[in-house]
Design an enzyme around this catalytic site. Structure first.
Site, PDB file in Angstrom:
ATOM      1  N   ASP A 103       0.853  -1.231  -0.077  1.00  0.00           N
ATOM      2  CA  ASP A 103       0.090   0.042  -0.042  1.00  0.00           C
ATOM      3  C   ASP A 103       0.626   1.430  -0.017  1.00  0.00           C
ATOM      4  OD1 ASP A 103       0.753  -0.905   2.514  1.00  0.00           O
ATOM      5  OD2 ASP A 103      -0.722   0.272   3.792  1.00  0.00           O
ATOM      6  N   GLU A 169      -0.725  -2.266   4.942  1.00  0.00           N
ATOM      7  CA  GLU A 169       0.268  -2.308   6.198  1.00  0.00           C
ATOM      8  C   GLU A 169       0.097  -1.045   7.025  1.00  0.00           C
ATOM      9  OE1 GLU A 169       3.071  -1.752   9.001  1.00  0.00           O
ATOM     10  OE2 GLU A 169       3.168  -0.450   7.304  1.00  0.00           O
ATOM     11  N   GLU A 170      -0.246   0.191   6.274  1.00  0.00           N
ATOM     12  CA  GLU A 170      -0.307   1.354   6.993  1.00  0.00           C
ATOM     13  C   GLU A 170      -1.413   1.568   7.659  1.00  0.00           C
ATOM     14  OE1 GLU A 170       2.319   3.234   7.133  1.00  0.00           O
ATOM     15  OE2 GLU A 170       3.406   3.079   5.079  1.00  0.00           O
ATOM     16  N   ARG A 213      18.313  -5.582  13.882  1.00  0.00           N
ATOM     17  CA  ARG A 213      18.316  -5.520  15.447  1.00  0.00           C
ATOM     18  C   ARG A 213      17.621  -7.141  15.828  1.00  0.00           C
ATOM     19  NH1 ARG A 213      19.660  -1.806  18.565  1.00  0.00           N
ATOM     20  NH2 ARG A 213      19.186  -2.087  20.944  1.00  0.00           N
ATOM     21  N   HIS A 402       7.423   8.458   4.666  1.00  0.00           N
ATOM     22  CA  HIS A 402       6.207   9.143   4.927  1.00  0.00           C
ATOM     23  C   HIS A 402       6.298  10.737   4.424  1.00  0.00           C
ATOM     24  CE1 HIS A 402       3.800   6.125   7.571  1.00  0.00           C
ATOM     25  NE2 HIS A 402       4.716   5.686   6.911  1.00  0.00           N
TER      26      HIS A 402
HETATM   27 ZN   LIG Z   1       4.820   3.597   6.391  1.00  0.00          ZN
HETATM   28 ZN   LIG Z   2       6.087   0.737   5.504  1.00  0.00          ZN
END
Ligand SMILES: [Zn+2]
Ligand SMILES: [Zn+2]
Length: 433
Positions: A103, A169-170, A213, A402
């Site tokens: 997305d 996902e957002e 990580r 973003h």
């Molecule tokens: Zn994002």
């Molecule tokens: Zn992302």
């Protein structure tokens, strides 16, 4: 989290040295080099045609037709627009999953490239530009490349690779569900069930470099809503009511002492943010109630639960001290993106081989959240970061994900393709049979 057993690590064959897997590794690199140009073409096409969460119909069609052309079993319409491809190798072996998100965001692109997005849409009732400002276009293109690489060597693959192309996902639009949780509910991890999952995210590190990580790598993100109820009165007669605005102000400051005074920040970072306060309509009316919205970010479940309890206690007790009430609702949206430590240890030498040892390092914890965490709650997984900031740009000054100026140096994409392809092939090859 289930225990993750890696007997082959103790056998010392974690880094594939044997004839079979080194031959497969050479084949991955040869095929990855061949698909390099096509990956860039796909990426630009997807970038120019971004789609908001749960609306990824064109992207899903591009993905599905590619996977079908490779002869995979393909499921579409998973969690609205998700696509799951299954590549069964010619030899028996385990199942490994790779995931990309599809997305874009309600952001108006400001990057000056020929394939810049001009797409506009509506988001929660607002007219917006649409842009792949988080780089999910590159994730899709890279995973399509991996699919082509691995499908080309299918007869040699000792096991099955599952390709998960996930929508939203957002976060789904208001009133809708979507993303990793819904993918899992609709069977993305079933039949066949993978025993490990890998994914990556592009990020402003030097192009082609990898950061990882072990343990908590991205934060849990929990939204909270606090309704403070007092008693409405004239602004000139505060003693005749209970002022929820003053109580809400005290709660804001009280919440700030959770991270600054109460939680051991040397153990794991945490954030409590109040992002909205709404109450009152007029200068001389003390309102009945105030609504506060905020977010909590943590890197382990113990801290997460502890902070939830402290947020409730702080808000309720401060309200009580004033004779008001505070109702606290915490919506547990995204869990900690938790990299299985043993699987991470196993993956790191592979990443070093792919990107060059000096280009792979432990990265900082990131306080943004990622719904890859949902898969990791069911299957041991590793989520790592691929740098995309071009040489000559200081990554610390590069536009972040973003941003309308988020820019991807496409020279990094072959590293991502090879990292995921080697992770999958080496995982299948390394399993004892
Ligand atoms: Zn994002
Ligand atoms: Zn992302």
């Amino acid at each position: 989290m289930r225990p993750f057993l890696l007997p082959f690590i103790t056998l010392g064959i974690a880094t594939p040295l044997h004839g079979q897997s080194s031959r497969l590794d050479a084949e991955v690199d040869r095929r990855a080099a061949q698909v390099q140009g096509t990956v860039v073409t796909w990426r630009r096409d997807i970038h120019e045609h971004p789609e908001l969460s749960n609306r990824e119909t064109r992207t899903a069609e591009v993905v599905a037709s590619h996977l079908r052309s490779l002869g995979m079993e393909v499921r579409t319409g998973v969690a609205h627009t998700g696509v799951v491809g299954v590549l069964r190798g010619g030899k028996p072996g385990p199942v490994v999953a790779l995931r990309a998100d599809m997305d874009a965001l309600p952001v108006t692109e400001e990057v000056d490239v020929p394939f810049a997005s001009k797409v506009r849409s509506t988001y929660n009732g607002q007219e917006v530009g649409v842009m792949h400002a988080c780089g999910h276009d590159t994730h899709v293109a890279m995973l399509m490349g991996v699919a082509e690489v691995l499908a080309g060597m299918r007869s040699d693959l000792p096991g099955t690779v599952k390709f998960i192309f996930q929508p939203a996902e957002e976060g789904a639009p208001a009133g809708e569900r979507g993303g990793a949780d819904l993918m899992i509910e609709e069977g993305a991890l079933d039949d066949p069930k993978p025993s490990a999952i890998f994914g990556l995210h592009v990020f402003p590190y030097p192009a082609g470099e990898i950061r990882y990580r072990p343990g908590g790598t991205m934060a849990s993100a929990d939204a909270f809503r606090i309704v403070v109820r007092g008693r409405q009165t004239h602004g000139a007669l505060p003693w005749a009511g209970i002022d929820p605005i003053v109580v809400a102000s005290q709660i804001v400051l009280g919440l700030q002492t959770i991270t600054s005074r109460q939680v051991d920040l040397t153990a794991a970072p945490a954030v409590v943010t109040v992002g909205a306060i709404n109450g009152g309509v007029r200068f001389n009316i003390i309102p009945d109630s105030v609504v506060m919205l905020g977010t909590i970010r943590t890197f382990d479940n113990a801290t997460r639960n502890d902070i939830h309890a402290r947020v409730r206690r702080t808000a309720e007790s401060i309200a009580q001290s004033a004779g008001a009430t505070a109702q606290v609702v915490i919506d547990t949206t995204s869990a900690v993106t938790y990299n299985d430590p043993a699987l991470t240890d196993w993956l790191v030498p592979i990443l070093r081989t792919v990107a060059g040892a000096s280009h792979v390092a432990v990265g900082p914890p990131i306080t943004a959240a990622e719904d890859f965490s949902a898969y990791q709650r069911r299957v041991p997984g590793v989520f790592f970061f691929l740098g995309i900031t071009p040489p000559g740009t200081d990554p610390s000054k590069a536009a972040p994900n973003h941003s309308p100026r988020f820019y991807v140096d496409e020279a990094a994409l072959p590293v991502g393709v090879r990292a995921l392809a080697h992770a999958a092939v080496d995982y299948l090859s390394a399993q004892p049979r």
